[in-house]
Design an enzyme around this catalytic site. Structure first.
Site, PDB file in Angstrom:
ATOM      1  N   GLY A  13      -0.787  -0.934  10.844  1.00  0.00           N
ATOM      2  CA  GLY A  13      -1.756  -1.856  10.778  1.00  0.00           C
ATOM      3  C   GLY A  13      -3.100  -1.527  10.438  1.00  0.00           C
ATOM      4  O   GLY A  13      -3.359  -0.408   9.701  1.00  0.00           O
ATOM      5  N   LEU A  26      -4.480  -2.848   7.558  1.00  0.00           N
ATOM      6  CA  LEU A  26      -4.030  -2.341   6.223  1.00  0.00           C
ATOM      7  C   LEU A  26      -5.160  -2.288   5.208  1.00  0.00           C
ATOM      8  O   LEU A  26      -6.134  -2.951   5.405  1.00  0.00           O
ATOM      9  CB  LEU A  26      -2.931  -3.565   5.843  1.00  0.00           C
ATOM     10  CG  LEU A  26      -2.029  -3.819   6.846  1.00  0.00           C
ATOM     11  CD1 LEU A  26      -1.043  -5.118   6.399  1.00  0.00           C
ATOM     12  CD2 LEU A  26      -1.000  -2.714   6.902  1.00  0.00           C
ATOM     13  N   HIS A  81      -1.647   0.681   1.744  1.00  0.00           N
ATOM     14  CA  HIS A  81      -0.397   0.165   2.119  1.00  0.00           C
ATOM     15  C   HIS A  81       0.000  -0.861   1.188  1.00  0.00           C
ATOM     16  O   HIS A  81       1.188  -1.132   1.016  1.00  0.00           O
ATOM     17  CB  HIS A  81      -0.790  -0.615   3.439  1.00  0.00           C
ATOM     18  CG  HIS A  81      -1.272   0.243   4.626  1.00  0.00           C
ATOM     19  ND1 HIS A  81      -2.574   0.095   5.216  1.00  0.00           N
ATOM     20  CD2 HIS A  81      -0.648   1.018   5.470  1.00  0.00           C
ATOM     21  CE1 HIS A  81      -2.670   1.059   6.357  1.00  0.00           C
ATOM     22  NE2 HIS A  81      -1.413   1.551   6.502  1.00  0.00           N
ATOM     23  N   GLN A 128       2.764   8.933  19.154  1.00  0.00           N
ATOM     24  CA  GLN A 128       2.627   9.941  18.158  1.00  0.00           C
ATOM     25  C   GLN A 128       0.967  10.267  18.234  1.00  0.00           C
ATOM     26  O   GLN A 128       0.384  11.047  17.323  1.00  0.00           O
ATOM     27  CB  GLN A 128       2.940   9.276  16.509  1.00  0.00           C
ATOM     28  CG  GLN A 128       2.127   8.409  16.200  1.00  0.00           C
ATOM     29  CD  GLN A 128       2.442   7.857  14.988  1.00  0.00           C
ATOM     30  OE1 GLN A 128       3.495   7.112  14.625  1.00  0.00           O
ATOM     31  NE2 GLN A 128       1.902   8.078  13.492  1.00  0.00           N
ATOM     32  N   GLY A 147       3.518   6.744   2.290  1.00  0.00           N
ATOM     33  CA  GLY A 147       2.474   7.398   1.339  1.00  0.00           C
ATOM     34  C   GLY A 147       2.506   8.746   1.312  1.00  0.00           C
ATOM     35  O   GLY A 147       2.716   9.457   2.116  1.00  0.00           O
ATOM     36  N   LYS A 184      -0.010  10.514   1.075  1.00  0.00           N
ATOM     37  CA  LYS A 184      -1.192  11.203   1.663  1.00  0.00           C
ATOM     38  C   LYS A 184      -0.881  11.849   3.067  1.00  0.00           C
ATOM     39  O   LYS A 184      -1.130  13.066   3.112  1.00  0.00           O
ATOM     40  CB  LYS A 184      -2.128  10.194   1.944  1.00  0.00           C
ATOM     41  CG  LYS A 184      -3.347  10.759   2.817  1.00  0.00           C
ATOM     42  CD  LYS A 184      -4.595   9.750   3.331  1.00  0.00           C
ATOM     43  CE  LYS A 184      -4.119   8.929   4.460  1.00  0.00           C
ATOM     44  NZ  LYS A 184      -4.062   9.710   5.560  1.00  0.00           N
ATOM     45  N   ASP A 185       0.256  11.222   3.519  1.00  0.00           N
ATOM     46  CA  ASP A 185       0.814  12.006   4.959  1.00  0.00           C
ATOM     47  C   ASP A 185       2.084  12.942   4.436  1.00  0.00           C
ATOM     48  O   ASP A 185       3.008  12.560   4.473  1.00  0.00           O
ATOM     49  CB  ASP A 185       1.376  10.929   5.820  1.00  0.00           C
ATOM     50  CG  ASP A 185       0.252  10.205   6.344  1.00  0.00           C
ATOM     51  OD1 ASP A 185      -0.603  10.711   7.061  1.00  0.00           O
ATOM     52  OD2 ASP A 185       0.033   9.138   5.922  1.00  0.00           O
TER      53      ASP A 185
HETATM   54  O1  PAF Z   1       2.123   6.740   8.676  1.00  0.00           O
HETATM   55  C1  PAF Z   1       1.971   5.842   9.518  1.00  0.00           C
HETATM   56  O2  PAF Z   1       1.309   4.781   9.493  1.00  0.00           O
HETATM   57  C2  PAF Z   1       2.781   6.121  10.923  1.00  0.00           C
HETATM   58  O3  PAF Z   1       2.958   7.609  11.193  1.00  0.00           O
HETATM   59  C3  PAF Z   1       4.233   5.546  10.684  1.00  0.00           C
HETATM   60  C4  PAF Z   1       5.069   6.052   9.744  1.00  0.00           C
HETATM   61  C5  PAF Z   1       3.988   3.904  10.664  1.00  0.00           C
HETATM   62  C6  PAF Z   1       4.971   5.638  12.110  1.00  0.00           C
HETATM   63  O4  PAF Z   1       4.336   5.085  12.986  1.00  0.00           O
END
Ligand code: PAF
Length: 277
Positions: free
Chosen positions: A29, A31, A35, A59, A145, A147-148
């Protein structure tokens, strides 16, 4: 667009979509245009687009980070409505984690470096939520994305481990005008920190030139020193790795494609970015 909060209702909806190609964009979220670019690509390439909004507690290795994570569901839903999304899945925590059982995944080297090293447990938390969401949504394609960058490598490995036939689609980093990679966390930056943050991507871009006549080690040191010159920025790591196994490269001709991944702290906010060399 339907807003769905429970797994049962989502599965009930999907009963009527047999034969449709489902594209999925998992999000936490708050966004932004980054996104939206994933969502637009998903809408373009699939019959049905499902977006999830779920701030996954598993996480976050830092409870303050979870508490401060920005949220604005109403604004998110309005934005998704305009983007051609068919279903938005916004489950409460109990729907995704009905019991206290933990699942453990093993990603080897992929989870031992960079984000994995500085955020212990982070990728196991990502894997738990993404595997559950994949099992619920059953998409043909899922969009993430670049970026990650490390997260993307982990997710590709996750679908292999679970033998799930889902195409993982990497999508380009979307940047602000001054180069800062878009992130939901950018809103948490104070004015001065926000100004300084643009130095991160600027340094990464400049490092491509620097790298033309310097070694990998020299380039790494140059990036760290250049970013750290700004008193608002503190580099946590900058590693140059290959783009699949994420093994550190020693010489530029070691691998065909290498990527420089950086994490920087500014105030209480941690930003990541990367660049292909
Ligand atoms: O990249 C993210 O926003 C989060 O790590 C994800 C993939 C939605 C998992 O919670």
């Amino acid at each position: 667009m339907k807003v769905i909060k429970s797994v049962d209702s989502l599965q009930n909806e999907l009963k009527y979509k047999v034969g449709f190609v489902i594209g999925f964009v998992p999000t936490m979220g708050y966004l932004h245009q980054g996104h939206i670019s994933l969502i637009e690509q998903c809408v373009h390439e699939n019959d049905i687009t499902i977006v999830s909004i779920f701030v996954n507690p598993k996480q976050f290795n830092d409870s303050d980070d979870l508490k401060n994570y920005p949220r604005n569901i109403r604004k998110d839903v309005a934005l998704l409505e305009k983007s051609g999304v068919d279903l938005v899945f916004i489950p409460p925590v109990k729907e995704i984690y009905p019991d206290s059982e933990e699942e453990y995944f093993s990603f080897g080297h992929l989870e031992e470096i960079m984000e994995g090293k500085y955020r212990p447990g982070h990728f196991n938390g990502v894997a738990q939520v993404v595997s559950r969401l994949f099992k619920i949504v059953k998409p043909s394609k899922a969009y993430f994305g670049l970026k990650d960058f490390q997260q993307l490598a982990i997710i590709k490995k996750l679908v292999q481990i679970l033998d799930m036939h889902i195409d993982i689609i990497p999508c380009p980093i979307v940047r602000e005008k001054d180069g800062l990679a878009m992130s939901s966390r950018n809103v948490l930056l104070k004015n001065e920190e926000r100004k300084s943050a643009s130095r991160i991507s600027q340094t990464l871009f400049e490092s491509r030139n620097f790298a033309k006549n310097h070694s990998v080690e020299e380039t790494k040191n140059w990036v760290v020193n250049t970013v750290n010159k700004d008193p608002n920025l503190e580099v946590e790591y900058f590693e140059i790795v290959d783009d699949t196994e994420l093994l550190q490269i020693q010489n530029w001709d070691d691998k065909t494609q290498s990527v420089g991944c950086i994490a920087v702290k500014t105030g209480n906010v941690r930003l990541i970015d990367n660049i292909l060399f």
